[in-house]
Design an enzyme around this catalytic site. Sequence first.
Site, PDB file in Angstrom:
ATOM      1  N   LYS A  66       0.818  -1.223   0.000  1.00 10.72           N
ATOM      2  CA  LYS A  66       0.000   0.000   0.000  1.00 10.72           C
ATOM      3  C   LYS A  66       0.852   1.273   0.000  1.00 10.72           C
ATOM      4  O   LYS A  66       0.459   2.274  -0.584  1.00 10.72           O
ATOM      5  CB  LYS A  66      -0.964   0.001   1.187  1.00 10.72           C
ATOM      6  N   GLY A 130      -0.289   0.461  12.853  1.00  8.95           N
ATOM      7  CA  GLY A 130       0.297   0.046  11.588  1.00  8.95           C
ATOM      8  C   GLY A 130      -0.436   0.716  10.428  1.00  8.95           C
ATOM      9  O   GLY A 130      -1.145   1.714  10.600  1.00  8.95           O
ATOM     10  N   ARG A 157       5.082   4.942  17.212  1.00  9.53           N
ATOM     11  CA  ARG A 157       4.273   4.861  15.975  1.00  9.53           C
ATOM     12  C   ARG A 157       2.896   5.498  16.186  1.00  9.53           C
ATOM     13  O   ARG A 157       2.376   6.167  15.305  1.00  9.53           O
ATOM     14  CB  ARG A 157       4.099   3.406  15.538  1.00  9.53           C
ATOM     15  N   MET A 226     -10.705  -5.535  13.119  1.00  5.76           N
ATOM     16  CA  MET A 226     -10.533  -5.390  11.670  1.00  5.76           C
ATOM     17  C   MET A 226     -10.229  -6.737  11.002  1.00  5.76           C
ATOM     18  O   MET A 226     -10.454  -6.900   9.815  1.00  5.76           O
ATOM     19  CB  MET A 226      -9.401  -4.420  11.365  1.00  5.76           C
ATOM     20  N   GLY A 249     -14.086  -7.837  10.926  1.00  8.87           N
ATOM     21  CA  GLY A 249     -13.806  -6.887   9.847  1.00  8.87           C
ATOM     22  C   GLY A 249     -14.295  -7.287   8.462  1.00  8.87           C
ATOM     23  O   GLY A 249     -13.929  -6.630   7.477  1.00  8.87           O
TER      24      GLY A 249
HETATM   25  P1  NDP Z   1       0.770  -3.820  10.226  1.00 13.71           P
HETATM   26  O1  NDP Z   1       1.754  -4.941  10.159  1.00 13.71           O
HETATM   27  O2  NDP Z   1       1.028  -2.581   9.450  1.00 13.71           O
HETATM   28  O3  NDP Z   1       0.574  -3.377  11.770  1.00 13.71           O
HETATM   29  C1  NDP Z   1       0.511  -4.347  12.782  1.00 13.71           C
HETATM   30  C2  NDP Z   1       0.060  -3.730  14.094  1.00 13.71           C
HETATM   31  O4  NDP Z   1      -0.094  -4.781  15.057  1.00 13.71           O
HETATM   32  C3  NDP Z   1       1.079  -2.750  14.679  1.00 13.71           C
HETATM   33  O5  NDP Z   1       0.397  -1.760  15.404  1.00 13.71           O
HETATM   34  C4  NDP Z   1       1.884  -3.651  15.622  1.00 13.71           C
HETATM   35  O6  NDP Z   1       2.484  -2.967  16.707  1.00 13.71           O
HETATM   36  C5  NDP Z   1       0.775  -4.527  16.170  1.00 13.71           C
HETATM   37  N1  NDP Z   1       1.339  -5.776  16.691  1.00 13.71           N
HETATM   38  C6  NDP Z   1       1.911  -6.770  15.976  1.00 13.71           C
HETATM   39  N2  NDP Z   1       2.345  -7.750  16.800  1.00 13.71           N
HETATM   40  C7  NDP Z   1       2.061  -7.353  18.067  1.00 13.71           C
HETATM   41  C8  NDP Z   1       2.259  -7.918  19.354  1.00 13.71           C
HETATM   42  N3  NDP Z   1       2.840  -9.123  19.510  1.00 13.71           N
HETATM   43  N4  NDP Z   1       1.811  -7.246  20.440  1.00 13.71           N
HETATM   44  C9  NDP Z   1       1.205  -6.045  20.295  1.00 13.71           C
HETATM   45  N5  NDP Z   1       0.987  -5.446  19.091  1.00 13.71           N
HETATM   46  C10 NDP Z   1       1.419  -6.088  17.989  1.00 13.71           C
HETATM   47  O7  NDP Z   1      -0.631  -4.497   9.815  1.00 13.71           O
HETATM   48  P2  NDP Z   1      -1.896  -3.742   9.174  1.00 13.71           P
HETATM   49  O8  NDP Z   1      -2.050  -2.455   9.879  1.00 13.71           O
HETATM   50  O9  NDP Z   1      -1.794  -3.752   7.716  1.00 13.71           O
HETATM   51  O10 NDP Z   1      -3.113  -4.761   9.547  1.00 13.71           O
HETATM   52  C11 NDP Z   1      -3.623  -4.822  10.862  1.00 13.71           C
HETATM   53  C12 NDP Z   1      -4.883  -5.681  10.891  1.00 13.71           C
HETATM   54  O11 NDP Z   1      -5.930  -5.070  10.142  1.00 13.71           O
HETATM   55  C13 NDP Z   1      -4.707  -7.094  10.320  1.00 13.71           C
HETATM   56  O12 NDP Z   1      -5.433  -7.990  11.142  1.00 13.71           O
HETATM   57  C14 NDP Z   1      -5.361  -6.992   8.957  1.00 13.71           C
HETATM   58  O13 NDP Z   1      -5.849  -8.250   8.503  1.00 13.71           O
HETATM   59  C15 NDP Z   1      -6.504  -6.035   9.265  1.00 13.71           C
HETATM   60  N6  NDP Z   1      -7.037  -5.347   8.081  1.00 13.71           N
HETATM   61  C16 NDP Z   1      -8.349  -5.542   7.749  1.00 13.71           C
HETATM   62  C17 NDP Z   1      -8.901  -4.901   6.666  1.00 13.71           C
HETATM   63  C18 NDP Z   1     -10.347  -5.156   6.330  1.00 13.71           C
HETATM   64  O14 NDP Z   1     -10.784  -4.747   5.243  1.00 13.71           O
HETATM   65  N7  NDP Z   1     -11.125  -5.756   7.215  1.00 13.71           N
HETATM   66  C19 NDP Z   1      -8.115  -3.978   5.819  1.00 13.71           C
HETATM   67  C20 NDP Z   1      -6.745  -3.816   6.269  1.00 13.71           C
HETATM   68  C21 NDP Z   1      -6.238  -4.495   7.354  1.00 13.71           C
HETATM   69  P3  NDP Z   1       3.983  -2.376  16.579  1.00 13.71           P
HETATM   70  O15 NDP Z   1       3.837  -1.056  15.866  1.00 13.71           O
HETATM   71  O16 NDP Z   1       4.442  -2.250  17.977  1.00 13.71           O
HETATM   72  O17 NDP Z   1       4.778  -3.388  15.764  1.00 13.71           O
END
Ligand code: NDP
Length: 285
Positions: A66, A130, A157, A226, A249
């Site tokens: 993206k 994220g 972040r 989501m 989601g």
């Molecule tokens: P990213 O990889 O960009 O972000 C991941 C997020 O999860 C970050 O905030 C990260 O925190 C956090 N995270 C990951 N591991 C851990 C952990 N062990 N403990 C705490 N926090 C954690 O992913 P996306 O933002 O792209 O996607 C996020 C979700 O949204 C997914 O489940 C995806 O499937 C869903 N989604 C759904 C959509 C829909 O249409 N329904 C559209 C887009 C996404 P940190 O910054 O600390 O790493």
Amino acid sequence: MINAYTVIGQPIAHSLSPLIHGLFGQLTQRRVRYTRTEATSETFEAIVRAWRENGGLGCNVTMPFKEQAHALCDRLGASAARAGSVNTLQFHRDGAIVGHNTDGAGLRVDIERNLAHPIGGARLLLLGAGGAARGVVGPLLDARPASLTIANRTVSRAQRIVQAFEHDPSADPVPLSACALDELPARVAGRGGFDLVINATSLSLSGELPALPEGLFADGALAYDMAYGPSDTVFMNWSRERGARVAGGFGMLVEQAAESFQIWEGVRPKTHKAWGRLQELLNAA
Ligand code: NDP
């Protein structure tokens, strides 16, 4: 003539978008063909350009491209400029590649219209910072929540998102704040629960739950994950046990697709008319 679209991602085999857009074509009586295309970061741009050269009218872009899609656009719509990422590419007749982001609009439609849960006036908590979280903040602020707190494991972040939006006209007068996930117990103890909690972490994808405090939910709160799948996520189950109404989601996925379809085809599919069929697709996938 058949209008051709594709969704580009890595991995992509699991994507439900071809099924959803195929159904939208039937609903709107448009002749559309919608496929899946796998890419790498090295091949992504060439694939987009080849798709345009071969007569495609647009693409959807999903993880992890993206931001790369945002960078290759000749022009950005307001939604993509605010989100800093692009999930919908539109190929204009003048040859320009125009980027949009429909994730936030899709989330809003799902929460406000499909689930009839107000965002306006809600004390709103967004878990995660994220790409998905960042992409939905603008449209959430447009709905004028009473406050927006972004909690993330890596607090910097969340702070960056707050900084990006604190001067956005829609953030006035919505109080915006960032905190680490482990600061949530103190926040809840000081200010009470939230009316709407959106899980935008990726933890549900691995069946995990962020560390969340008791007292997170105000009366009548909605807990929205989501992530989606045929069964409820750990976050949904944990939230239901604490009295919240819950949703996954899938509705967001369908509604962001409908927004993309409207950008390309000029008509928004009546998603509520296809809800039963869409649920069948999810369960069968
Ligand atoms: P990213 O990889 O960009 O972000 C991941 C997020 O999860 C970050 O905030 C990260 O925190 C956090 N995270 C990951 N591991 C851990 C952990 N062990 N403990 C705490 N926090 C954690 O992913 P996306 O933002 O792209 O996607 C996020 C979700 O949204 C997914 O489940 C995806 O499937 C869903 N989604 C759904 C959509 C829909 O249409 N329904 C559209 C887009 C996404 P940190 O910054 O600390 O790493």
